[in-house]
Design a protein around this motif. Sequence first.
Motif, PDB file in Angstrom:
ATOM      1  N   ALA A  29      12.411 -73.426  39.091  1.00  0.00           N
ATOM      2  CA  ALA A  29      11.159 -72.988  39.720  1.00  0.00           C
ATOM      3  C   ALA A  29      11.395 -72.558  41.160  1.00  0.00           C
ATOM      4  O   ALA A  29      10.853 -71.543  41.614  1.00  0.00           O
ATOM      5  CB  ALA A  29      10.115 -74.103  39.652  1.00  0.00           C
ATOM      6  N   GLN A  30      12.199 -73.300  41.886  1.00  0.00           N
ATOM      7  CA  GLN A  30      12.486 -72.930  43.275  1.00  0.00           C
ATOM      8  C   GLN A  30      13.198 -71.587  43.351  1.00  0.00           C
ATOM      9  O   GLN A  30      12.877 -70.751  44.188  1.00  0.00           O
ATOM     10  CB  GLN A  30      13.319 -74.018  43.951  1.00  0.00           C
ATOM     11  N   GLU A  31      14.146 -71.379  42.466  1.00  0.00           N
ATOM     12  CA  GLU A  31      14.849 -70.093  42.445  1.00  0.00           C
ATOM     13  C   GLU A  31      13.885 -68.957  42.085  1.00  0.00           C
ATOM     14  O   GLU A  31      13.943 -67.865  42.654  1.00  0.00           O
ATOM     15  CB  GLU A  31      15.994 -70.153  41.435  1.00  0.00           C
ATOM     16  N   THR A  32      12.977 -69.231  41.168  1.00  0.00           N
ATOM     17  CA  THR A  32      11.972 -68.241  40.770  1.00  0.00           C
ATOM     18  C   THR A  32      11.094 -67.854  41.957  1.00  0.00           C
ATOM     19  O   THR A  32      10.865 -66.664  42.215  1.00  0.00           O
ATOM     20  CB  THR A  32      11.103 -68.807  39.624  1.00  0.00           C
ATOM     21  N   PHE A  33      10.628 -68.853  42.691  1.00  0.00           N
ATOM     22  CA  PHE A  33       9.763 -68.562  43.837  1.00  0.00           C
ATOM     23  C   PHE A  33      10.545 -67.942  44.992  1.00  0.00           C
ATOM     24  O   PHE A  33       9.990 -67.159  45.767  1.00  0.00           O
ATOM     25  CB  PHE A  33       8.994 -69.819  44.278  1.00  0.00           C
ATOM     26  N   GLY A  62      14.494 -78.103  28.101  1.00  0.00           N
ATOM     27  CA  GLY A  62      14.701 -79.321  27.327  1.00  0.00           C
ATOM     28  C   GLY A  62      14.341 -80.600  28.031  1.00  0.00           C
ATOM     29  O   GLY A  62      14.874 -81.652  27.712  1.00  0.00           O
ATOM     30  N   GLY A  63      13.453 -80.564  29.011  1.00  0.00           N
ATOM     31  CA  GLY A  63      12.928 -81.778  29.587  1.00  0.00           C
ATOM     32  C   GLY A  63      13.512 -82.252  30.899  1.00  0.00           C
ATOM     33  O   GLY A  63      12.991 -83.187  31.494  1.00  0.00           O
ATOM     34  N   SER A  64      14.570 -81.653  31.403  1.00  0.00           N
ATOM     35  CA  SER A  64      15.170 -82.101  32.651  1.00  0.00           C
ATOM     36  C   SER A  64      14.318 -81.651  33.847  1.00  0.00           C
ATOM     37  O   SER A  64      14.230 -80.465  34.133  1.00  0.00           O
ATOM     38  CB  SER A  64      16.587 -81.544  32.795  1.00  0.00           C
ATOM     39  N   ILE A  65      13.708 -82.596  34.548  1.00  0.00           N
ATOM     40  CA  ILE A  65      12.844 -82.262  35.674  1.00  0.00           C
ATOM     41  C   ILE A  65      13.648 -81.686  36.840  1.00  0.00           C
ATOM     42  O   ILE A  65      13.190 -80.780  37.522  1.00  0.00           O
ATOM     43  CB  ILE A  65      11.964 -83.469  36.120  1.00  0.00           C
ATOM     44  N   ASP A  66      14.853 -82.199  37.048  1.00  0.00           N
ATOM     45  CA  ASP A  66      15.678 -81.671  38.139  1.00  0.00           C
ATOM     46  C   ASP A  66      16.036 -80.205  37.900  1.00  0.00           C
ATOM     47  O   ASP A  66      15.921 -79.373  38.802  1.00  0.00           O
ATOM     48  CB  ASP A  66      16.960 -82.496  38.309  1.00  0.00           C
ATOM     49  N   ASP A  67      16.474 -79.889  36.682  1.00  0.00           N
ATOM     50  CA  ASP A  67      16.788 -78.499  36.340  1.00  0.00           C
ATOM     51  C   ASP A  67      15.536 -77.625  36.424  1.00  0.00           C
ATOM     52  O   ASP A  67      15.602 -76.479  36.864  1.00  0.00           O
ATOM     53  CB  ASP A  67      17.389 -78.401  34.934  1.00  0.00           C
ATOM     54  N   ALA A  68      14.406 -78.172  35.990  1.00  0.00           N
ATOM     55  CA  ALA A  68      13.156 -77.412  36.010  1.00  0.00           C
ATOM     56  C   ALA A  68      12.735 -77.080  37.445  1.00  0.00           C
ATOM     57  O   ALA A  68      12.323 -75.958  37.733  1.00  0.00           O
ATOM     58  CB  ALA A  68      12.052 -78.196  35.305  1.00  0.00           C
ATOM     59  N   TYR A  75       3.081 -72.942  41.134  1.00  0.00           N
ATOM     60  CA  TYR A  75       4.293 -73.774  41.158  1.00  0.00           C
ATOM     61  C   TYR A  75       4.275 -74.873  40.097  1.00  0.00           C
ATOM     62  O   TYR A  75       5.237 -74.999  39.325  1.00  0.00           O
ATOM     63  CB  TYR A  75       4.555 -74.365  42.555  1.00  0.00           C
ATOM     64  N   PRO A  76       3.210 -75.665  39.976  1.00  0.00           N
ATOM     65  CA  PRO A  76       3.220 -76.716  38.942  1.00  0.00           C
ATOM     66  C   PRO A  76       3.381 -76.140  37.527  1.00  0.00           C
ATOM     67  O   PRO A  76       4.094 -76.699  36.702  1.00  0.00           O
ATOM     68  CB  PRO A  76       1.865 -77.405  39.096  1.00  0.00           C
ATOM     69  N   PHE A  77       2.728 -75.016  37.278  1.00  0.00           N
ATOM     70  CA  PHE A  77       2.833 -74.377  35.965  1.00  0.00           C
ATOM     71  C   PHE A  77       4.271 -73.924  35.691  1.00  0.00           C
ATOM     72  O   PHE A  77       4.805 -74.155  34.606  1.00  0.00           O
ATOM     73  CB  PHE A  77       1.879 -73.177  35.874  1.00  0.00           C
ATOM     74  N   ILE A  78       4.906 -73.285  36.668  1.00  0.00           N
ATOM     75  CA  ILE A  78       6.269 -72.780  36.492  1.00  0.00           C
ATOM     76  C   ILE A  78       7.248 -73.937  36.314  1.00  0.00           C
ATOM     77  O   ILE A  78       8.172 -73.857  35.494  1.00  0.00           O
ATOM     78  CB  ILE A  78       6.676 -71.846  37.654  1.00  0.00           C
ATOM     79  N   VAL A  79       7.067 -75.023  37.047  1.00  0.00           N
ATOM     80  CA  VAL A  79       7.941 -76.197  36.870  1.00  0.00           C
ATOM     81  C   VAL A  79       7.811 -76.721  35.442  1.00  0.00           C
ATOM     82  O   VAL A  79       8.818 -76.975  34.765  1.00  0.00           O
ATOM     83  CB  VAL A  79       7.621 -77.315  37.887  1.00  0.00           C
ATOM     84  N   LYS A  80       6.604 -76.877  34.963  1.00  0.00           N
ATOM     85  CA  LYS A  80       6.381 -77.377  33.597  1.00  0.00           C
ATOM     86  C   LYS A  80       6.947 -76.400  32.568  1.00  0.00           C
ATOM     87  O   LYS A  80       7.585 -76.806  31.598  1.00  0.00           O
ATOM     88  CB  LYS A  80       4.881 -77.600  33.362  1.00  0.00           C
ATOM     89  N   TYR A  81       6.741 -75.116  32.803  1.00  0.00           N
ATOM     90  CA  TYR A  81       7.271 -74.075  31.910  1.00  0.00           C
ATOM     91  C   TYR A  81       8.798 -74.182  31.819  1.00  0.00           C
ATOM     92  O   TYR A  81       9.360 -74.186  30.732  1.00  0.00           O
ATOM     93  CB  TYR A  81       6.847 -72.702  32.428  1.00  0.00           C
TER      94      TYR A  81
END
Length: 175
Positions: free
Chosen positions: A44-48, A34-40, A22-28
Amino acid sequence: MVKTVDVSNMDAEFTVAYSSYYPFIVKYCQVKLGGSIDDAEECAQETFFILYRKYRNNVKIENPKAFLIKTANYIILKKLSSKHSDTVYIDEVKSEIAENDTSEIRFGNVEYNELVELIKNKLGEPDKTIFILRYIEEQSLKEISEKTGLSITNITTRMTRFRTKIRDEINKWRG
């Protein structure tokens, strides 16, 4: 790559994948978006969630990290394309001209021919030549490579860069 899995191990496998990646996918996702943590985090949640559905359907994923990266890429592309849905691409302009078969096509207050000239004027050589060969004369990358002496990799890199430049210019014209 895909095999059926024992349902009793499904939740355990998902939990391991989630805690490991999870931390890796969020950072990826954050880097790609482009840096938006909320979008990231949303990405990541949708991916998981997709991974979880795979496990719930008794599908074993041999390489969860690769599956997650591939899934995240798909979601990122979806997000980025929806953000740029108001952007006009040269292929759309050409298809509209083909459908309407008229020189009266306008984008805002700019006619198609003016738009093409403005784009060509913003590009230096050899980008201008590549633009004309690819989008006006509709030649393949191989044909462009043969005519310009540039490698296909160099051509695609240049096209990616000048597409961004063109997209920014078109967005300026649109206001």
